[in-house]
Enzyme design. Structure first.
Site, mmCIF file in Angstrom:
data_model
loop_
_atom_site.group_PDB
_atom_site.id
_atom_site.type_symbol
_atom_site.label_atom_id
_atom_site.label_comp_id
_atom_site.label_asym_id
_atom_site.label_seq_id
_atom_site.Cartn_x
_atom_site.Cartn_y
_atom_site.Cartn_z
ATOM 1 N N ASP B 139 5.493 2.739 1.139
ATOM 2 C CA ASP B 139 5.803 3.139 2.418
ATOM 3 C C ASP B 139 6.951 3.608 2.907
ATOM 4 O O ASP B 139 7.438 4.376 3.721
ATOM 5 C CB ASP B 139 5.171 2.536 3.482
ATOM 6 C CG ASP B 139 3.550 2.087 3.344
ATOM 7 O OD1 ASP B 139 3.041 3.152 3.009
ATOM 8 O OD2 ASP B 139 2.998 1.052 3.664
ATOM 9 N N MET B 184 -1.280 7.383 2.308
ATOM 10 C CA MET B 184 -1.153 6.138 2.690
ATOM 11 C C MET B 184 0.187 6.271 3.669
ATOM 12 O O MET B 184 1.008 6.932 3.814
ATOM 13 C CB MET B 184 -0.849 5.100 1.560
ATOM 14 C CG MET B 184 -1.955 4.628 1.018
ATOM 15 S SD MET B 184 -1.576 3.411 -0.373
ATOM 16 C CE MET B 184 -3.273 2.731 -0.615
ATOM 17 N N GLU B 241 -2.852 8.714 6.816
ATOM 18 C CA GLU B 241 -3.878 7.772 7.473
ATOM 19 C C GLU B 241 -3.654 7.303 8.849
ATOM 20 O O GLU B 241 -4.535 7.221 9.153
ATOM 21 C CB GLU B 241 -4.003 6.561 6.492
ATOM 22 C CG GLU B 241 -3.202 5.597 6.022
ATOM 23 C CD GLU B 241 -3.287 4.544 5.260
ATOM 24 O OE1 GLU B 241 -4.270 4.644 4.684
ATOM 25 O OE2 GLU B 241 -2.201 3.784 5.093
#
Lengths: 416, 416
Positions: B139, B184, B241
């Site tokens: 991330d 993600m 998402e």
């Protein structure tokens, strides 16, 4: 009969990672063939051909023609178009206008049907033209050929993703209990089955494989998952998008619009299976849906597959200039003592619209995994890797100059 | 203060493709450090540690330690576990029992919080121990460090998939009009933004990028898609998402159980966006949801990323044996005239539970794409490829012997 004239190459249906290897083989062999003058390409398959979207592939650089060997997607552009009665006359006129004496159509079942119709059209009209179908499909559902170019690369990618996401599932406590991977394949489970190539030890993913060839039983599925989870502490499920229950209806079909005209969510197969599990047992489920990445993952293509895709393109030209027509070129294997393949051919009429599904000896008795017969069949097809030129950290794929010039104009036109 | 004793390595949170590079760097440097005797690994992070799931990494073969450099997933096993008050005493007892003087925790935000708590615990109890956090996350949301190991590889894979599926979308007439890729990232859009690294020409995918940093507007989204489709004939959308509307609620949250206790379908973000489009305009939409393959795609990892992941592991040991504690090791860049990175460090208290989201200068004014500032930042991180030993057409990843022995017993136990 030895024809002399021009050649036309087109492709149709979904692309594969290696489809352009076939195009490259076709172009290069056609260029060096004394019977063939100009090598044309039709953009967007038959649909583009009907609109005379034709480029001269002889104008492409050597860099581009070679670049096709490591570029995924449909380099000539593709379509899904069922040939109409009113198209025949127009097609014949175009073949005559461009003096097309060799026509190569690269595609799957539907495309072989189109090629067959064109072959008959030419014959019936006394127009001498060799029509050859060149197989491609990630689904591996073309009959007669031992396997289809495109399958091995998609299979290698699926198996590798399962190996990697399988490690992800096994190694994290309490993140997910069950992983579901949804794989392409409406009626044939070959690509879904390929997930089994990831497994080298009994605990490894995948643990359960559900194929369209086996009627899906919801209760049995939940039992299978719970049993595996009890045994291992996790469970990796791979399932074909085209799973059907006993009455033949799809487990996950796109829903129609509701009373207000709003489209309902198209629930995918993985989401449907997830719902089946979580509505019944207390397990956490995670879905992966690779979608079109499965059929375009040139970055991890199989070298065997890429070579064979090139080979069927090259040999299709050789068969054509020998006088053959109305055939699909195909692959035969001799795997004793090691895997070797060679090209052969079959009448287009024997291929058109026929789907090859998995035979029962490749599916286990429980209908939830494959047998060693499948592994033995599929394993050689995923061998070897491809080296791809890189630019700024991503693959430096090519685009044909002819395609670049015509593409944007064409796609924007309201007629498409 | 120069400590002498044993070392313990553990990891937590979701894995990355290159997290085991950090483990490999930690093990190798710890092994050659005169201040460190035995190099232990805790299985399944803090959760396994609390149950004394400890292996001696000195017993692993050189093949395995080297193999970690090309193996994805959490090689030591991972967990998602928030440390409880009642755990502290037990943890301290275990550190003392095994004479742990060096503790390395590889993870993201939550793991840095855990490491910080353990560092404070040791200090408050007068137990001399160096505690170092080693960053990892796809991330890229850890603060202070220029970027996080794991991000570059996931970014490279996403960009490549977008390049390939972008060609798939562009080249087939009448198959799909719009492709949506769900990426993600709950609160930070770094990984979603990485899709832009696929684009080298104006028509290339992606065309629209939606990030959690920008409040999502449904009307604007449909306008954006229609406008792009009108211009190009197709539209490639990439979305996080974790997209949220203005009031802060997630666009696609997992639904709760219904009145009958049945779990409702967890509609993913991509399905939600597809529904938004198809309920309003006549466009065909296809969704790709890569799921956990994003964070485990070692088969296409970035060499830069893998090297840096190894580096932070190695240098973490060097900082520890110099006497530092209560810090997270991090990366600094000097990119003039070319990209160079080096390690540095920051207090764990300044990292714990703080998320680094994308700054406004990296997001365009319309809130639907990134700026060149982002490209300039992210591009060097995806450079270079890794060569991985292959076996039967798929990567030959390793498993630690200690992990293999304990894993199956542990995961099956009801306590987990």
């Amino acid at each position: 009969m030895t024809l002399k004239g021009n050649c036309l190459i087109a492709q149709s249906g979904g692309p594969t990672a290696v489809i352009n290897n076939s195009i490259s083989g076709l172009i290069k062999e056609a260029m060096r063939s004394p019977q063939i003058n100009t090598v044309y390409g039709a953009l967007f398959g038959i649909k583009g051909l009907l609109q005379e979207q034709i480029i001269n592939l002889g104008n492409e650089s050597r860099h581009n023609i070679e670049g096709l060997r490591y570029t995924p997607g449909a380099a000539l552009g593709s379509c899904r178009y069922k040939i109409q009665d009113e198209d025949y006359e127009r097609l014949l006129a175009i073949f005559k206008k461009y003096d097309i004496r060799y026509f190569f159509y690269v595609g799957g079942n539907d495309s072989m049907d189109t090629a067959n119709k064109i072959s008959i059209l030419a014959q019936e009209n006394g127009y001498d033209m060799s029509v050859i179908g060149v197989p491609k499909t990630v689904d591996n559902d073309l009959p007669h050929t031992d396997h289809s170019p495109g399958y091995g690369s998609a299979a290698k990618y699926i198996a590798t993703v399962v190996k990697e996401t399988g490690l992800d599932l096994q190694n994290i406590l309490a993140s997910s209990d069950v992983a579901i991977l949804e794989v392409m394949g409406r009626n044939a489970g070959w690509l879904t089955a390929a997930a089994a190539l990831a497994k080298h030890h009994s605990d490894d993913a995948p643990h359960l494989i559900y194929l369209p060839e086996v009627a899906f039983e919801k209760e049995k599925f939940i039992e299978d998952v719970v049993k595996t989870h009890k045994k291992l502490g996790y469970c990796y499920v791979v399932a074909s998008e085209g799973l059907r229950v006993k009455d033949g209806s799809y487990l996950a079909a796109e829903k129609a619009t509701d009373a207000f005209g709003h489209a309902k969510l198209g629930n995918g197969l993985a989401a449907e299976l997830k719902n089946l599990i979580t509505s019944r047992v207390n397990l956490k489920v995670r879905c992966n849906v690779l979608g079109t990445s499965q059929r375009s993952a040139m970055h991890y293509a199989s070298r065997t597959d890429a070579s064979e895709a090139y080979l069927v393109g090259r040999d299709a030209v050789n068969l054509a200039v020998k006088g053959l027509s109305g055939i699909m070129i195909m692959l035969e294997r001799d795997d004793h003592p090691q895997y070797i393949s060679k090209t052969s051919f079959v009448d287009l009429s024997q291929v058109a619209n026929i789907e090859k599904t998995m035979p029962s000896n490749m599916i286990n008795e429980d209908g939830n995994y494959v047998t060693y017969d499948f592994i033995r069949y599929a394993q050689p097809l995923i061998e070897g890797e491809i080296s791809i030129p890189m630019e700024k950290g991503v693959p430096a794929y090519v685009k044909l100059d002819g395609y670049k010039k015509m593409h944007s104009l064409y796609r924007k036109s309201p007629a498409c």
